[in-house]
Write a protein that holds these residues in place. Structure first.
Motif, PDB file in Angstrom:
ATOM      1  N   ASP A   1     -34.465  54.306  94.065  1.00  0.00           N
ATOM      2  CA  ASP A   1     -33.361  54.666  95.004  1.00  0.00           C
ATOM      3  C   ASP A   1     -31.921  54.153  94.784  1.00  0.00           C
ATOM      4  N   ILE A   2     -31.747  53.023  94.494  1.00  0.00           N
ATOM      5  CA  ILE A   2     -30.338  52.494  94.194  1.00  0.00           C
ATOM      6  C   ILE A   2     -29.857  53.085  93.019  1.00  0.00           C
ATOM      7  N   MET A   3     -30.725  53.460  91.739  1.00  0.00           N
ATOM      8  CA  MET A   3     -30.351  53.823  90.470  1.00  0.00           C
ATOM      9  C   MET A   3     -29.992  55.310  90.707  1.00  0.00           C
ATOM     10  N   TYR A   4     -30.866  56.005  91.562  1.00  0.00           N
ATOM     11  CA  TYR A   4     -30.675  57.441  91.683  1.00  0.00           C
ATOM     12  C   TYR A   4     -29.448  57.595  92.440  1.00  0.00           C
ATOM     13  N   ARG A   5     -29.168  56.695  93.305  1.00  0.00           N
ATOM     14  CA  ARG A   5     -28.010  56.911  94.042  1.00  0.00           C
ATOM     15  C   ARG A   5     -26.704  56.734  93.312  1.00  0.00           C
ATOM     16  N   LEU A   6     -26.825  55.615  92.578  1.00  0.00           N
ATOM     17  CA  LEU A   6     -25.843  55.486  91.737  1.00  0.00           C
ATOM     18  C   LEU A   6     -25.353  56.579  90.501  1.00  0.00           C
ATOM     19  N   ASN A   7     -26.389  57.174  90.241  1.00  0.00           N
ATOM     20  CA  ASN A   7     -26.426  58.076  89.199  1.00  0.00           C
ATOM     21  C   ASN A   7     -25.828  59.619  89.876  1.00  0.00           C
ATOM     22  N   GLN A   8     -26.196  59.568  91.293  1.00  0.00           N
ATOM     23  CA  GLN A   8     -25.748  60.893  91.935  1.00  0.00           C
ATOM     24  C   GLN A   8     -24.379  60.570  92.231  1.00  0.00           C
ATOM     25  N   GLU A   9     -24.056  59.381  92.784  1.00  0.00           N
ATOM     26  CA  GLU A   9     -22.749  59.300  93.616  1.00  0.00           C
ATOM     27  C   GLU A   9     -21.677  58.968  92.490  1.00  0.00           C
ATOM     28  N   GLU A  10     -21.953  58.000  91.548  1.00  0.00           N
ATOM     29  CA  GLU A  10     -21.049  57.465  90.763  1.00  0.00           C
ATOM     30  C   GLU A  10     -21.286  58.158  89.161  1.00  0.00           C
ATOM     31  N   HIS A  11     -21.984  59.116  89.360  1.00  0.00           N
ATOM     32  CA  HIS A  11     -22.196  59.787  87.749  1.00  0.00           C
ATOM     33  C   HIS A  11     -22.519  58.723  86.798  1.00  0.00           C
ATOM     34  N   ILE A  12     -23.124  57.811  87.040  1.00  0.00           N
ATOM     35  CA  ILE A  12     -23.666  56.753  85.999  1.00  0.00           C
ATOM     36  C   ILE A  12     -24.844  57.171  85.125  1.00  0.00           C
ATOM     37  N   THR A  13     -24.742  57.266  83.972  1.00  0.00           N
ATOM     38  CA  THR A  13     -25.838  57.769  82.856  1.00  0.00           C
ATOM     39  C   THR A  13     -27.018  56.415  82.810  1.00  0.00           C
ATOM     40  N   PHE A  14     -28.095  57.096  83.427  1.00  0.00           N
ATOM     41  CA  PHE A  14     -29.298  56.006  82.990  1.00  0.00           C
ATOM     42  C   PHE A  14     -30.260  56.485  81.930  1.00  0.00           C
ATOM     43  N   VAL A  15     -30.647  55.629  81.029  1.00  0.00           N
ATOM     44  CA  VAL A  15     -31.889  55.929  80.298  1.00  0.00           C
ATOM     45  C   VAL A  15     -32.659  54.986  80.308  1.00  0.00           C
ATOM     46  N   PHE A  16     -34.080  55.176  80.755  1.00  0.00           N
ATOM     47  CA  PHE A  16     -35.237  54.609  80.976  1.00  0.00           C
ATOM     48  C   PHE A  16     -36.290  54.543  79.839  1.00  0.00           C
ATOM     49  N   SER A  17     -36.864  53.464  79.487  1.00  0.00           N
ATOM     50  CA  SER A  17     -38.276  53.742  78.618  1.00  0.00           C
ATOM     51  C   SER A  17     -39.065  53.293  79.727  1.00  0.00           C
ATOM     52  N   THR A  18     -40.158  54.090  79.803  1.00  0.00           N
ATOM     53  CA  THR A  18     -41.333  53.731  80.999  1.00  0.00           C
ATOM     54  C   THR A  18     -42.654  54.363  80.788  1.00  0.00           C
ATOM     55  N   HIS A  19     -43.617  53.715  81.581  1.00  0.00           N
ATOM     56  CA  HIS A  19     -44.846  54.169  81.558  1.00  0.00           C
ATOM     57  C   HIS A  19     -45.100  54.560  83.102  1.00  0.00           C
ATOM     58  N   ASP A  20     -44.072  54.231  83.916  1.00  0.00           N
ATOM     59  CA  ASP A  20     -44.254  54.369  85.454  1.00  0.00           C
ATOM     60  C   ASP A  20     -44.205  55.549  85.761  1.00  0.00           C
TER      61      ASP A  20
END
Lengths: 228, 405
Positions: free
Chosen positions: A184-203
């Motif tokens: 939720d936090i990362m998604y909000r930061l991405n939506q509101e502050e336009h921060i780019t996130f790149v994950f590697s994940t199995h989840d």
């Protein structure tokens, strides 16, 4: 505009002995504001690709550009400075500095950037508030839960005002509630502050929230799916 | 500042390890300081005993006397010279006229060293009166002779008998005299025991035909530390083209050599001690470096330059070294002070033979802050050198490999 651009990136471990091809010509562009998950089975090259994008490792062949800079041409020390100023890292095991408080951990990268104490403290407090840890600022990592530590790690990754954040399996050690909270936090930061996130994940929970999913199989991009 | 804070907190991260490392440094400093203080104390005591036994810490002669040891180098001891030589830090002036003579009893003769002395001044420095075993001590105005027991035995003389001396006096004058034996003294040193004959100074000067002259002026000092000051003052005030000023080290090179040899032997012991301690500290550093490789990798990954990280770890180890060394100094102070105030006392045969020489059978420690500082510095320096290891490791550390574990 592409924040990250790779062209024909190859990575061969043990060249000359028993070579292991971890990446076999990966070309990828990630634009500003994306929320991208890199997925794939174990050994598919996810972490290797993330390390190369993050300037922690060098490609055997190919070209990596971050924010318009060809990072494959930078020296070791230049790469360290580049990472400090342009890339935020979130690791699977949180990797906070155990002897520093949450506030000091977040301020630490800014200290390396020679920011003033006032700016460091103000920004650390604001970032910790943004990840919901206003009341835990003076706690050391050992006094925080796994989810709280990972939120401090996100705040730390944001502290240097990076071009993007690389997160290697960020939820692997978290329970469901903490995972949901972190996402939720990362998604909000991405939506509101336009921060780019790149994950590697199995989840699957992370994959479900991603706007773009790049699937690696045997060191190659098998599928690149952009979601509405 | 943050690097210092980081280093300081890292020290206390693994308290047990920190305590063990600091304790090993503490014990190294304590043991080395104690050994060194005891060794120096023993030697200082030995030197004090030997020096005060006869020679004094310093002597003034006519130039060239010590090399020739000839009565012809006797000089007039003026009041001015006596005053200059005896001024502080000198605690007393012990003038002597000394030369060899042939001594005779009723049926035997032997070579002796005749020393003309001021009885009270001589006693104050050398404690000659305490060595008296028969008869009475010399008086300045008297005409008697005080014989070492070995001389008396050889000549078959006792108190009340007559000693005959014959020799060549000052500038070739014939010297001969008869002296009643007023006392016998026993010296622990066989050398002194078989050759010493003491006369009052004026009587000896008359015997040698050297009125008003002396061959040496021994200077009594309360503290050996004052030697350099006294020597410098004498060099300044005396005419060095006419007089030579010699300290005990110049007069007793064999004693200096023996001390140096003993000290050199101990250096090897210290070296082995430091080596053992250094390995202990290195073990800690090695373990710490290994355990924290992952963390080092993360710090480099997030943007800490290798030199910053290396510097931080260096500060950490240096702080640990400082803590251990300071604790070592603090622990050494009371221990060494105790053994200075309560010296180790010899007993049995060892004590007997030392007392025979007129030496107190004790092993006191020297309380000198420079010893603690020096030993703490050596251990600290070793720690600093060992701190280079993690710095080299960090220089070559690859963050990806380090984080992979």
């Amino acid at each position: 505009m592409a924040v990250i651009s790779t062209q024909g990136v190859e990575k061969i471990y043990n060249p000359g002995k028993i070579p292991v091809k971890a990446l076999k010509g990966v070309s990828l562009e990630i634009a500003e504001g994306e929320f991208t998950a890199i997925v794939g089975p174990s050994g598919s090259g996810k972490t290797t690709l993330l390390n190369i994008i993050g300037g922690l490792d060098r490609p055997t062949a190919g070209y990596v550009e971050v924010g318009g800079v060809d990072i494959s041409g930078l020296s070791d020390n230049q790469l360290i400075d580049f990472r400090k100023d342009h890339i935020g890292f979130v690791f699977q095991a949180y990797n906070l500095i155990p002897v520093l408080t949450a506030r000091e951990n977040v301020a630490f990268v800014m200290l390396l950037q020679h920011r003033s104490a006032q700016e460091r403290n103000a920004r650390a407090e604001s970032l910790l508030a943004a990840v919901g840890l206003s009341d835990k600022m003076d706690k050391r990592p050992a006094e925080l839960s796994g989810g709280q530590q990972q939120r401090v790690a996100v705040a730390r990754a944001l502290a240097s005002k990076p071009s993007f954040i690389l997160a290697d399996e960020p939820t692997a050690n978290l329970d469901s509630a903490s995972t949901a909270n972190l996402l939720d936090i990362m998604y909000r930061l991405n939506q509101e502050e336009h921060i780019t996130f790149v994950f590697s994940t199995h989840d699957q929970r992370v994959i479900d929230r991603a706007k773009r999913v790049v699937t690696l199989v045997d060191g190659k991009i098998d599928r690149d799916e952009v979601r509405g | 500042m943050m690097l210092f804070k980081l280093a300081w907190r890292n020290i206390w991260r693994n308290r047990r390890r920190t305590y063990i490392t600091a304790a090993s440094i503490l014990f190294a400093v304590l043991f080395a300081s104690f050994m060194d203080s005891l060794q120096r104390g023993a030697w200082d005591n030995m030197v004090r005993n030997v020096v005060n036994y006869y020679f004094g810490y310093m002597q003034v002669h006519e130039k060239g006397y010590w090399a020739e040891q000839s009565i012809d180098k006797a000089f007039i001891l003026t009041d001015s010279l006596r005053h200059k030589a005896g001024a502080p830090p000198a605690a007393g002036v012990v003038p002597r006229i000394e030369s060899f003579a042939l001594a005779a009893g009723e049926a035997q003769t032997t070579g002796v060293l005749v020393a003309g002395i001021e009885p009270e001044a001589e006693d104050e420095m050398t404690g000659l009166r305490e060595r008296l075993i028969d008869g009475r001590y010399l008086s300045a105005e008297g005409k008697g002779a005080l014989l070492a027991s070995g001389v008396a035995e050889k000549l078959g003389l006792g108190v009340g008998d007559t000693l005959v001396l014959i020799t060549q006096g000052f500038r070739g004058v014939n010297a001969a005299g008869k002296y009643p034996v007023t006392g016998l003294a026993s010296f622990g040193s066989p050398e002194l025991n078989k050759q010493m004959v003491y006369l009052p100074l004026q009587e000896a000067q008359y015997f040698f035909g050297a009125q008003g002259r002396v061959t040496s002026v021994a200077l009594h000092l309360e503290e050996a530390d004052d030697i350099a000051v006294l020597k410098a003052r004498l060099f300044q005030q005396l005419d060095t083209s006419a007089f030579e000023v010699m300290d005990w080290e110049e007069m007793l090179p064999d004693l200096v050599q023996a001390r140096e040899l003993d000290t050199a032997g101990n250096v090897i012991v210290y070296f082995i001690l430091y080596l053992i301690i250094a390995f202990g500290i290195f073990g800690t550093i090695l373990m710490m470096t290994k355990e924290r490789s992952y963390e080092f990798g993360v710090l480099i990954a997030i943007g800490m330059q290798r030199w910053q990280l290396a510097w931080s770890v260096f500060i950490e180890i240096v702080m640990l070294g400082i803590i251990g060394a300071l604790a070592g100094i603090l622990a050494s102070l009371p221990v060494v002070l105790y053994f200075k105030v309560n010296p180790i006392r010899f007993s049995g045969e060892m004590a007997g033979s030392l007392e025979k020489f007129g030496f107190e059978p004790i092993f006191p420690a020297t309380f000198d802050p420079r010893i603690f500082a020096a030993q703490a510095s050596y251990v600290f320096l070793a720690t600093v050198v060992l701190a280079i290891y993690p710095m080299l490791k960090i220089r070559k550390l690859e963050p990806v490999r380090a984080m992979r574990g």
